[in-house]
Design a protein around this motif. Structure first.
Motif, short mmCIF file in Angstrom:
data_model
loop_
_atom_site.label_atom_id
_atom_site.label_comp_id
_atom_site.label_asym_id
_atom_site.label_seq_id
_atom_site.Cartn_x
_atom_site.Cartn_y
_atom_site.Cartn_z
N UNK A 173 25.35 33.32 -39.46
CA UNK A 173 25.15 32.23 -38.51
C UNK A 173 24.58 31.03 -39.29
N UNK A 174 25.37 29.97 -39.38
CA UNK A 174 24.94 28.78 -40.14
C UNK A 174 25.72 28.67 -41.44
N UNK A 175 26.59 27.67 -41.53
CA UNK A 175 27.46 27.52 -42.72
C UNK A 175 26.96 26.42 -43.64
N UNK A 176 25.64 26.24 -43.70
CA UNK A 176 25.04 25.35 -44.70
C UNK A 176 24.96 26.09 -46.04
N UNK A 177 24.30 25.51 -47.03
CA UNK A 177 24.28 26.11 -48.38
C UNK A 177 23.75 27.55 -48.41
N UNK A 178 22.70 27.83 -47.65
CA UNK A 178 22.13 29.18 -47.69
C UNK A 178 23.03 30.18 -46.98
N UNK A 234 30.70 44.10 -32.02
CA UNK A 234 29.87 43.11 -32.73
C UNK A 234 29.66 43.52 -34.20
N UNK A 235 28.56 43.10 -34.83
CA UNK A 235 28.50 43.13 -36.30
C UNK A 235 27.44 44.11 -36.84
N UNK A 236 27.82 44.83 -37.87
CA UNK A 236 26.87 45.77 -38.51
C UNK A 236 25.67 45.04 -39.06
N UNK A 237 25.91 43.81 -39.52
CA UNK A 237 24.78 43.02 -40.03
C UNK A 237 24.99 41.56 -39.67
N UNK A 238 23.95 40.96 -39.11
CA UNK A 238 23.97 39.52 -38.80
C UNK A 238 22.91 38.85 -39.67
N UNK A 239 23.31 37.77 -40.34
CA UNK A 239 22.37 36.96 -41.12
C UNK A 239 22.15 35.64 -40.38
N UNK A 240 20.90 35.28 -40.16
CA UNK A 240 20.63 33.94 -39.64
C UNK A 240 20.24 33.03 -40.79
N UNK A 241 20.99 31.94 -40.94
CA UNK A 241 20.67 30.94 -41.96
C UNK A 241 20.54 29.57 -41.32
N UNK A 242 20.01 29.56 -40.09
CA UNK A 242 19.87 28.28 -39.39
C UNK A 242 18.41 27.81 -39.36
N UNK A 243 17.48 28.76 -39.21
CA UNK A 243 16.10 28.35 -38.99
C UNK A 243 15.92 27.69 -37.63
N UNK A 244 16.95 27.78 -36.79
CA UNK A 244 16.91 27.19 -35.45
C UNK A 244 16.54 28.30 -34.47
N UNK A 245 15.46 28.08 -33.72
CA UNK A 245 14.89 29.17 -32.93
C UNK A 245 15.87 29.67 -31.86
N UNK A 246 16.63 28.78 -31.25
CA UNK A 246 17.59 29.20 -30.22
C UNK A 246 18.69 30.06 -30.86
N UNK A 247 19.16 29.65 -32.03
CA UNK A 247 20.18 30.43 -32.73
C UNK A 247 19.62 31.78 -33.16
N UNK A 248 18.36 31.79 -33.59
CA UNK A 248 17.74 33.04 -34.05
C UNK A 248 17.59 34.03 -32.88
N UNK A 249 17.27 33.50 -31.70
CA UNK A 249 17.18 34.37 -30.52
C UNK A 249 18.56 34.89 -30.14
#
Ligand SMILES: [Zn+2]
Ligand SMILES: [Zn+2]
Length: 336
Positions: free
Chosen positions: A165-170, A226-241
């Motif tokens: 989640x999040x297609x920025x550099x990280x 759904x997904x065996x592993x989800x990575x959050x790379x947003x740091x956005x609280x709504x996206x993280x929830x």
């Protein structure tokens, strides 16, 4: 010596500075490249918590060794990158081999002055051999290592379906290293431009725009699993929830991005999945080594990752423009 300092929020200046003195056990590097990331943009915009100004930014560094302590394994002129996470060596995390989450960590360019300066003096343990990489590639090792570290934390297998989640550099860094394990990787973002770039330039076939129907779409794409592993790379609280809902039963959720708010999950959703929740912070030297090997093998599209290049002298002019054009910036690198 030229240095770029952030004197106060929105006040970036090119200044002259005295030559640093080489201390015991230190290496002096001539800085040649400095990558920029969200941390620098936050420091510039006054949005970084606890930051003291003035600050010399710069933690994604590449350069050449120009002075070393006696008996050093580094040679003059050698291309190096820097591990900018200076750890205390004594706290519980350091004693357990996890200096990346040292309880009194000092990150170059954040807590202490970093590398946006022609000469930089650092402890020899922070210097990493990058022989065989171009200077631009060497400046990209640090942000890639953050993704590599998150993937190492996740312990993926090649049967795994992974969502980033999040297609920025990280996010891209995590996705690249997840792909290397053989896992099937899907990238989602709220910005179409980032997804188009990931698909067209970086070779990610599965990209989806986040809108109101994203949960249904991801369910359909995975046969309801759904997904065996989800990575959050947003740091956005709504996206993280929201990300928890994309974790398969029995799956893992790895949080790379940092938010300032409380992260709250509904326990029935968290528990019924037997979710493994993992935070990932910074990177270890093994992650830096893994990244350097991957770049040498040609499995990281470094030329496509770098979207912008400019002279360090132009930094006061360029940085605000990069922030304005954020959707189209993946990695910008300043040259000294
Ligand atoms: Zn960075
Ligand atoms: Zn420590």
């Amino acid at each position: 010596l030229k240095a770029v300092i952030c004197n106060a929020p929105f006040d970036l200046r090119l200044v002259e500075r005295e030559e640093p003195v080489l201390g015991v056990g230190q290496v002096m590097m001539r800085t040649r490249r400095v990558g920029l990331c969200g941390t620098d943009f936050h420091i510039f915009a006054g949005a970084h918590p606890y930051l003291e100004y003035p600050r010399t930014m710069g933690h994604e560094l590449a350069g050449e060794v120009i002075a070393v302590p006696d008996g050093s394994r580094f040679a003059i002129g050698q291309t190096v990158t820097i591990n900018p996470y200076l750890a205390c060596g004594a706290c519980i995390a350091c004693r357990r081999g996890k200096p990346n989450c040292c309880s009194s960590i000092k990150v170059l360019g954040v807590h202490i002055d970093g590398g946006m300066c022609e000469l930089l003096v650092v402890p020899k343990g922070a210097v990493i051999d990058a022989t065989g990489l171009t200077l631009d590639q060497a400046a990209m090792v640090e942000f890639l290592a953050i993704g590599a570290h998150a993937v190492a934390r996740a312990n993926l297998s090649e049967e795994d379906r992974v969502l980033v989640v999040g297609a920025g550099p990280i996010g891209i860094a995590a996705a690249l290293f997840a792909k290397q394990t053989g896992a099937q990787v899907t990238l989602i973002d709220t910005r179409q431009a980032r997804l188009d770039y990931a698909r067209d330039r970086l070779g990610f076939e599965r990209v989806e725009l986040v809108d109101a129907g994203i949960a249904e779409l991801l369910s359909a794409r995975t046969g309801g699993d759904f997904f065996d592993c989800v990575f959050d790379a947003t740091g956005n609280i709504a996206a993280m929830r929201a990300g928890l809902h994309y974790v398969a039963h029995g799956g893992s959720y790895v949080l790379i991005g940092v938010a300032r708010d409380d992260l709250v999950f509904p326990d029935p959703e968290f528990h019924k999945r037997e979710t493994t929740l993992i935070a990932s912070r910074n990177a270890l030297s093994a992650d830096f080594d893994r990244v350097i090997r991957a770049i040498k093998q040609g499995s990281i599209p470094t030329a496509a990752l770098q979207t912008h290049a400019f002279a360090a002298e132009d930094m006061p002019h360029q940085l605000p423009r990069l922030i304005e054009d954020a959707d189209n910036v993946l990695k910008a690198i300043a040259r000294f």
